[in-house]
Design a protein around this motif. Structure first.
Motif, PDB file in Angstrom:
ATOM      1  N   VAL A  53       8.580  12.403  -4.547  1.00  0.00           N
ATOM      2  CA  VAL A  53       7.510  12.683  -3.523  1.00  0.00           C
ATOM      3  C   VAL A  53       7.302  11.710  -2.442  1.00  0.00           C
ATOM      4  O   VAL A  53       6.939  11.988  -1.487  1.00  0.00           O
ATOM      5  CB  VAL A  53       5.972  12.514  -4.412  1.00  0.00           C
ATOM      6  N   ARG A  54       7.626  10.643  -2.701  1.00  0.00           N
ATOM      7  CA  ARG A  54       7.250   9.311  -1.825  1.00  0.00           C
ATOM      8  C   ARG A  54       8.401   9.149  -0.959  1.00  0.00           C
ATOM      9  O   ARG A  54       7.915   8.626   0.129  1.00  0.00           O
ATOM     10  CB  ARG A  54       6.822   8.000  -2.577  1.00  0.00           C
ATOM     11  N   LEU A  72      -2.343  13.475  -4.394  1.00  0.00           N
ATOM     12  CA  LEU A  72      -2.982  12.187  -4.359  1.00  0.00           C
ATOM     13  C   LEU A  72      -3.128  11.718  -3.017  1.00  0.00           C
ATOM     14  O   LEU A  72      -2.215  11.506  -2.289  1.00  0.00           O
ATOM     15  CB  LEU A  72      -2.123  10.969  -5.128  1.00  0.00           C
ATOM     16  N   GLU A  73      -4.256  11.427  -2.707  1.00  0.00           N
ATOM     17  CA  GLU A  73      -4.662  10.861  -1.186  1.00  0.00           C
ATOM     18  C   GLU A  73      -4.127   9.494  -0.742  1.00  0.00           C
ATOM     19  O   GLU A  73      -4.365   8.583  -1.508  1.00  0.00           O
ATOM     20  CB  GLU A  73      -6.073  11.093  -0.953  1.00  0.00           C
ATOM     21  N   ARG A  74      -3.279   9.420   0.149  1.00  0.00           N
ATOM     22  CA  ARG A  74      -2.737   8.163   0.427  1.00  0.00           C
ATOM     23  C   ARG A  74      -4.038   7.074   0.897  1.00  0.00           C
ATOM     24  O   ARG A  74      -3.725   5.889   0.998  1.00  0.00           O
ATOM     25  CB  ARG A  74      -1.665   8.289   1.648  1.00  0.00           C
ATOM     26  N   GLU A  75      -4.884   7.847   1.352  1.00  0.00           N
ATOM     27  CA  GLU A  75      -6.321   6.792   1.938  1.00  0.00           C
ATOM     28  C   GLU A  75      -6.736   5.958   1.047  1.00  0.00           C
ATOM     29  O   GLU A  75      -7.313   4.867   1.288  1.00  0.00           O
ATOM     30  CB  GLU A  75      -7.421   7.761   2.654  1.00  0.00           C
ATOM     31  N   GLU A  87      -4.375   2.874   0.573  1.00  0.00           N
ATOM     32  CA  GLU A  87      -4.653   2.095   1.756  1.00  0.00           C
ATOM     33  C   GLU A  87      -5.822   1.373   1.465  1.00  0.00           C
ATOM     34  O   GLU A  87      -6.210   0.226   1.882  1.00  0.00           O
ATOM     35  CB  GLU A  87      -4.460   2.876   3.091  1.00  0.00           C
ATOM     36  N   ALA A  88      -7.076   2.053   1.179  1.00  0.00           N
ATOM     37  CA  ALA A  88      -8.246   1.254   0.970  1.00  0.00           C
ATOM     38  C   ALA A  88      -8.150   0.512  -0.109  1.00  0.00           C
ATOM     39  O   ALA A  88      -8.620  -0.732   0.057  1.00  0.00           O
ATOM     40  CB  ALA A  88      -9.365   2.310   0.609  1.00  0.00           C
ATOM     41  N   SER A  89      -7.324   0.316  -1.260  1.00  0.00           N
ATOM     42  CA  SER A  89      -7.190  -0.373  -2.073  1.00  0.00           C
ATOM     43  C   SER A  89      -6.298  -1.700  -1.498  1.00  0.00           C
ATOM     44  O   SER A  89      -6.690  -2.937  -1.846  1.00  0.00           O
ATOM     45  CB  SER A  89      -6.511   0.049  -3.464  1.00  0.00           C
ATOM     46  N   SER A  90      -5.361  -1.399  -0.935  1.00  0.00           N
ATOM     47  CA  SER A  90      -4.625  -2.302  -0.199  1.00  0.00           C
ATOM     48  C   SER A  90      -5.408  -3.363   0.788  1.00  0.00           C
ATOM     49  O   SER A  90      -5.275  -4.469   0.807  1.00  0.00           O
ATOM     50  CB  SER A  90      -3.552  -2.146   0.411  1.00  0.00           C
ATOM     51  N   ARG A  99      -4.723   0.446 -11.352  1.00  0.00           N
ATOM     52  CA  ARG A  99      -5.878   0.802 -11.328  1.00  0.00           C
ATOM     53  C   ARG A  99      -6.362   1.920 -10.348  1.00  0.00           C
ATOM     54  O   ARG A  99      -7.422   2.383 -10.369  1.00  0.00           O
ATOM     55  CB  ARG A  99      -6.830  -0.484 -10.913  1.00  0.00           C
ATOM     56  N   VAL A 100      -5.552   2.376  -9.581  1.00  0.00           N
ATOM     57  CA  VAL A 100      -5.799   3.366  -8.621  1.00  0.00           C
ATOM     58  C   VAL A 100      -4.905   4.813  -8.999  1.00  0.00           C
ATOM     59  O   VAL A 100      -5.382   5.849  -9.074  1.00  0.00           O
ATOM     60  CB  VAL A 100      -5.852   2.984  -7.139  1.00  0.00           C
ATOM     61  N   ILE A 101      -3.531   4.524  -8.881  1.00  0.00           N
ATOM     62  CA  ILE A 101      -2.667   5.674  -9.361  1.00  0.00           C
ATOM     63  C   ILE A 101      -2.764   5.865 -10.595  1.00  0.00           C
ATOM     64  O   ILE A 101      -2.645   7.246 -10.877  1.00  0.00           O
ATOM     65  CB  ILE A 101      -1.259   5.096  -8.575  1.00  0.00           C
TER      66      ILE A 101
END
Length: 280
Positions: free
Chosen positions: A92-93, A169-172, A175-178, A190-192
């Protein structure tokens, strides 16, 4: 008239008609293909007495096959969870040459006849095989070989369950977590990972259930040595060849009952995980 109008208003109109007929056909289809065969397993088992039943299902040879079948299936499903998620992540990535070919190869265990898979794995992992000759320990005709065969046939279930979730899964969010200072490991854990957990559990359940009933790809690489590498489906086939139908259904009923319990627990865990995610 007013009464009839109010009754009509109270009823919800179906956009697609024929629900009752469709439901009837669905239940008939499921009953003939699923419920009736499963019922016949327990029905045929009732023909033997309790003492004969316990003597059959608790025979040391049968118990050893239970341990191998459930243990190897569970281990193979866990291995597929780790590498299945990794493979889905890569597909996917990351863009890379031959990506579509690799993506198509994931489904190969679905299309490949199980006997062909068993022969191919035995050829590779036998002591004189390409891989078996390079290893310092024996793989074929051992429980390790059984686990490898079950891992092979269960991999697509995890990949195909996790892959669509990763695509949606939204990349945003990452990015917000980072941007908030989270490391890559924290972002994943914690997010993915919470988003992937329901699909991972579903893939594990499917891979585990598929492995329990696998026969063709295992009998070649297992060696079928009693008390060591003999799986439960092989014992069932053996009793059927000996015309011991009640003995075969007795062993099958135990497998079916334990499988139901394990799948119920895993589905309950999946429901609990979905509920907590929705609540949060």
């Amino acid at each position: 008239m007013r009464k009839e109008t109010n009754q009509r208003k109270g009823k919800k109109s179906n956009v697609l008609p024929g629900f009752g007929l469709s439901l009837g056909y669905t239940m008939l289809y499921i009953s003939i293909l699923v419920i009736l065969p499963l019922f016949m397993i327990f029905f045929n088992t009732t023909k033997m007495g309790w003492s004969d039943f316990w003597d059959t299902v608790l025979d040391p040879r049968v118990v050893a096959s239970y341990k191998l079948s459930f243990g190897a299936s569970f281990t193979a499903a866990l291995i597929n969870v780790v590498f299945g998620v990794l493979l889905a992540w890569v597909l996917v990535r990351y863009p890379f040459p031959g990506k579509r070919i690799v993506d198509g190869l994931v489904d190969l265990p679905f299309a490949l006849p199980t006997a062909v898979a068993g022969i191919a794995l035995t050829t590779l992992y036998a002591p004189n095989g390409w891989i078996g000759s390079l290893l310092g320990f024996k793989v074929a005709f051992t429980p390790i070989g059984v686990t490898i065969a079950l891992t092979f046939i269960g991999l697509p279930f995890v990949v195909r369950m996790v892959q669509p979730v990763l695509q949606n899964l939204e990349r945003e969010v990452e990015e917000a977590s980072s941007s908030l200072g989270a490391s890559r490991l924290q972002t994943f854990t914690r997010v993915i990972f919470p988003e992937l957990l329901p699909s991972i559990l579903a893939g594990f359940t499917l891979a585990f259930a598929r492995s329990l009933g696998e026969y063709g790809s295992v009998v070649f690489i297992a060696g079928n040595m009693p008390m060591k590498t003999e799986i439960t489906p092989l014992l069932i086939i053996t009793k059927l060849e000996q015309y011991d139908y009640t003995g075969a259904t007795a062993i099958a009923s135990v497998m079916l009952f334990v499988s139901f319990l394990l799948l119920f627990f895993i589905n309950l865990l999946q429901w609990w995980t979905n509920r907590n995610m929705t609540a949060n």
